[in-house]
Scaffold this motif. Structure first.
Motif, PDB file in Angstrom:
ATOM      1  N   ASN A   6      23.422   4.569  19.126  1.00 29.11           N
ATOM      2  CA  ASN A   6      22.213   5.113  18.843  1.00 29.11           C
ATOM      3  C   ASN A   6      21.671   5.387  17.337  1.00 29.11           C
ATOM      4  OD1 ASN A   6      21.954   4.832  21.700  1.00 29.11           O
ATOM      5  ND2 ASN A   6      22.308   6.819  22.236  1.00 29.11           N
ATOM      6  N   ILE A   7      22.646   5.819  16.894  1.00 27.40           N
ATOM      7  CA  ILE A   7      22.283   6.278  15.499  1.00 27.40           C
ATOM      8  C   ILE A   7      22.081   4.812  14.643  1.00 27.40           C
ATOM      9  CG2 ILE A   7      23.530   7.196  13.257  1.00 27.40           C
ATOM     10  CD1 ILE A   7      24.880   9.097  14.947  1.00 27.40           C
ATOM     11  N   TYR A   8      22.740   3.906  14.613  1.00 28.87           N
ATOM     12  CA  TYR A   8      22.718   2.757  13.881  1.00 28.87           C
ATOM     13  C   TYR A   8      21.469   2.143  14.708  1.00 28.87           C
ATOM     14  CZ  TYR A   8      27.236   2.297  11.953  1.00 28.87           C
ATOM     15  OH  TYR A   8      28.366   2.455  11.252  1.00 28.87           O
ATOM     16  N   GLY A   9      20.866   2.201  15.977  1.00 31.87           N
ATOM     17  CA  GLY A   9      19.555   1.819  16.440  1.00 31.87           C
ATOM     18  C   GLY A   9      18.488   2.442  15.757  1.00 31.87           C
ATOM     19  N   SER A  10      18.732   3.666  15.467  1.00 29.56           N
ATOM     20  CA  SER A  10      17.593   4.520  14.972  1.00 29.56           C
ATOM     21  C   SER A  10      17.387   4.090  13.462  1.00 29.56           C
ATOM     22  CB  SER A  10      17.903   5.961  14.898  1.00 29.56           C
ATOM     23  OG  SER A  10      17.781   6.537  16.195  1.00 29.56           O
ATOM     24  N   LEU A  11      18.292   3.714  12.734  1.00 31.58           N
ATOM     25  CA  LEU A  11      18.275   3.253  11.253  1.00 31.58           C
ATOM     26  C   LEU A  11      17.661   2.055  11.342  1.00 31.58           C
ATOM     27  CD1 LEU A  11      21.913   4.701  10.121  1.00 31.58           C
ATOM     28  CD2 LEU A  11      19.552   5.384   9.351  1.00 31.58           C
ATOM     29  N   ALA A  12      18.298   1.255  12.424  1.00 28.48           N
ATOM     30  CA  ALA A  12      17.622  -0.372  12.329  1.00 28.48           C
ATOM     31  C   ALA A  12      16.085  -0.170  12.652  1.00 28.48           C
ATOM     32  CB  ALA A  12      18.327  -1.005  13.424  1.00 28.48           C
ATOM     33  N   TYR A  13      15.652   0.758  13.579  1.00 30.32           N
ATOM     34  CA  TYR A  13      14.255   0.816  14.158  1.00 30.32           C
ATOM     35  C   TYR A  13      13.168   1.236  12.755  1.00 30.32           C
ATOM     36  CZ  TYR A  13      10.208   1.079  17.254  1.00 30.32           C
ATOM     37  OH  TYR A  13       9.140   1.119  17.810  1.00 30.32           O
ATOM     38  N   TYR A  14      13.959   2.318  12.096  1.00 28.80           N
ATOM     39  CA  TYR A  14      13.278   2.911  10.964  1.00 28.80           C
ATOM     40  C   TYR A  14      13.033   1.701  10.215  1.00 28.80           C
ATOM     41  CZ  TYR A  14      12.639   5.779   6.806  1.00 28.80           C
ATOM     42  OH  TYR A  14      12.023   6.420   5.611  1.00 28.80           O
ATOM     43  N   ASN A  15      13.903   0.996   9.536  1.00 25.57           N
ATOM     44  CA  ASN A  15      13.675   0.020   8.514  1.00 25.57           C
ATOM     45  C   ASN A  15      12.969  -0.981   9.188  1.00 25.57           C
ATOM     46  OD1 ASN A  15      15.408   0.510   5.884  1.00 25.57           O
ATOM     47  ND2 ASN A  15      16.507   1.276   7.639  1.00 25.57           N
ATOM     48  N   HIS A  16      13.116  -1.382  10.279  1.00 25.36           N
ATOM     49  CA  HIS A  16      12.125  -2.278  11.072  1.00 25.36           C
ATOM     50  C   HIS A  16      10.732  -2.120  10.849  1.00 25.36           C
ATOM     51  CE1 HIS A  16      11.892  -5.206  14.624  1.00 25.36           C
ATOM     52  NE2 HIS A  16      10.913  -5.466  13.759  1.00 25.36           N
ATOM     53  N   LEU A  17      10.152  -0.914  11.146  1.00 23.59           N
ATOM     54  CA  LEU A  17       8.921  -0.546  11.070  1.00 23.59           C
ATOM     55  C   LEU A  17       8.414  -0.533   9.813  1.00 23.59           C
ATOM     56  CD1 LEU A  17       8.874   2.562  13.561  1.00 23.59           C
ATOM     57  CD2 LEU A  17       8.004   0.199  14.017  1.00 23.59           C
ATOM     58  N   ARG A  18       9.236  -0.378   8.595  1.00 26.96           N
ATOM     59  CA  ARG A  18       8.782  -0.431   7.417  1.00 26.96           C
ATOM     60  C   ARG A  18       8.897  -1.832   6.519  1.00 26.96           C
ATOM     61  NH1 ARG A  18       9.788   3.979   9.303  1.00 26.96           N
ATOM     62  NH2 ARG A  18       8.950   5.830   8.540  1.00 26.96           N
ATOM     63  N   GLY A  19       9.292  -2.990   7.397  1.00 33.95           N
ATOM     64  CA  GLY A  19       9.355  -4.101   7.254  1.00 33.95           C
ATOM     65  C   GLY A  19      10.596  -4.526   6.284  1.00 33.95           C
ATOM     66  N   LYS A  20      11.529  -3.753   6.141  1.00 30.45           N
ATOM     67  CA  LYS A  20      12.859  -3.981   5.752  1.00 30.45           C
ATOM     68  C   LYS A  20      13.805  -4.711   6.364  1.00 30.45           C
ATOM     69  CE  LYS A  20      12.466  -0.278   2.472  1.00 30.45           C
ATOM     70  NZ  LYS A  20      13.029   1.321   2.093  1.00 30.45           N
ATOM     71  N   LEU A  21      13.418  -5.870   7.026  1.00 29.34           N
ATOM     72  CA  LEU A  21      13.983  -6.618   7.911  1.00 29.34           C
ATOM     73  C   LEU A  21      15.502  -6.994   7.987  1.00 29.34           C
ATOM     74  CD1 LEU A  21      11.000  -9.000   9.135  1.00 29.34           C
ATOM     75  CD2 LEU A  21      11.547  -6.619   9.770  1.00 29.34           C
ATOM     76  N   ASP A  22      15.861  -7.395   6.603  1.00 32.66           N
ATOM     77  CA  ASP A  22      17.237  -7.714   6.474  1.00 32.66           C
ATOM     78  C   ASP A  22      18.297  -6.484   6.837  1.00 32.66           C
ATOM     79  OD1 ASP A  22      16.643 -10.309   5.856  1.00 32.66           O
ATOM     80  OD2 ASP A  22      16.590 -10.011   3.770  1.00 32.66           O
ATOM     81  N   VAL A  23      17.541  -5.273   6.007  1.00 30.86           N
ATOM     82  CA  VAL A  23      18.367  -3.958   6.389  1.00 30.86           C
ATOM     83  C   VAL A  23      18.482  -3.819   7.813  1.00 30.86           C
ATOM     84  CG1 VAL A  23      18.370  -1.702   5.877  1.00 30.86           C
ATOM     85  CG2 VAL A  23      17.715  -3.119   3.818  1.00 30.86           C
ATOM     86  N   ALA A  24      17.243  -3.892   8.457  1.00 29.00           N
ATOM     87  CA  ALA A  24      17.223  -3.557   9.753  1.00 29.00           C
ATOM     88  C   ALA A  24      18.148  -4.358  10.548  1.00 29.00           C
ATOM     89  CB  ALA A  24      15.819  -3.753  10.469  1.00 29.00           C
TER      90      ALA A  24
END
Length: 229
Positions: A6-24
């Motif tokens: 869940n923590i990794y998912g939150s970090l992924a979603y945070y970066n996804h929303l900001r357009g940092k798709l590779d990081v996400a």
């Protein structure tokens, strides 16, 4: 499900929303490894997978998210995105059935108009596609995908004047969308404006693309060959 996931998912979603798709994507992969209990994050990973052309895996992510008791709104989004994956996997009838069911049971939305309007074009019933895409235009007249759908419908019907009108409206809303640029190159070629056609084609070749775009390298190459003939 793992707290770590869940923590990794939150970090992924945070970066996804900001357009940092590779990081996400890196975080989503870790989320998938450990498991996640949030359907929103699992479904969002499905969108990343579709952008990369991993449509079978995306369907699996959407199915997993749907099994997690999401909200009604989230369930509709999952079904809609899964329909896109079905289409990309070559199952147009299944995609159409899913979207038409959403239309009947949930109602219309901007995204449904974008997606179903395009699939009606692919289905080949241009009168049906035109009626639906005109309805979509009445619903939202500044959506670039809806405008491009309408322009493409007219293009396929041989109505080049209206094709130009709506594709140019689409371009005004989104100037770097490969499908719009490709259609305008086709229109300029038809009208004998070779320099303008070449310009639009060059812009299309440089435009960002993902596996969700329907304009392919082969299509661009074929149009280029026509322009150079």
């Amino acid at each position: 499900m793992s707290i770590t996931g869940n923590i990794y998912g939150s970090l992924a979603y945070y970066n996804h929303l900001r357009g940092k798709l590779d990081v996400a994507e890196r975080y989503y992969l870790k989320m998938a490894k450990y498991g996640c209990s949030d359907p929103k994050m699992v479904a969002a990973y499905g969108l990343i997978q579709m952008r990369k052309g991993q449509f079978k895996e995306a369907v699996e992510s959407f199915n997993q998210a749907r099994s997690m008791n999401p909200s009604a709104e989230m369930r509709t989004k999952i079904r809609l995105n899964r329909a896109v994956a079905y289409y990309k996997l070559g199952d147009l009838p299944r995609a159409l059935k899913a979207l038409e069911d959403i239309k009947e049971t949930v109602g219309v939305s901007e995204r449904l108009y974008e997606t179903l309007g395009y699939l009606y074009i692919l289905q080949g019933d241009l009168d049906k596609a035109l009626a639906f895409n005109l309805e979509a235009y009445e619903y939202e007249d500044s959506n670039h995908a809806i405008l491009d759908n309408l322009g493409q419908t007219y293009l396929m019907m041989g109505d080049w004047t209206n094709a130009r009108l709506y594709c140019e409206k689409a371009l005004a809303e989104k100037s770097d969308q490969v499908d719009i640029l490709y259609h305008l190159a086709q229109i300029e070629l038809h009208d004998g404006n070779l320099d303008k056609a070449k310009d639009f084609l060059q812009r299309a070749e440089k435009a960002p693309r993902t596996a969700l775009n329907d304009v392919t390298d082969e299509m661009l190459a074929q149009l280029k060959a026509q322009l150079e003939a």
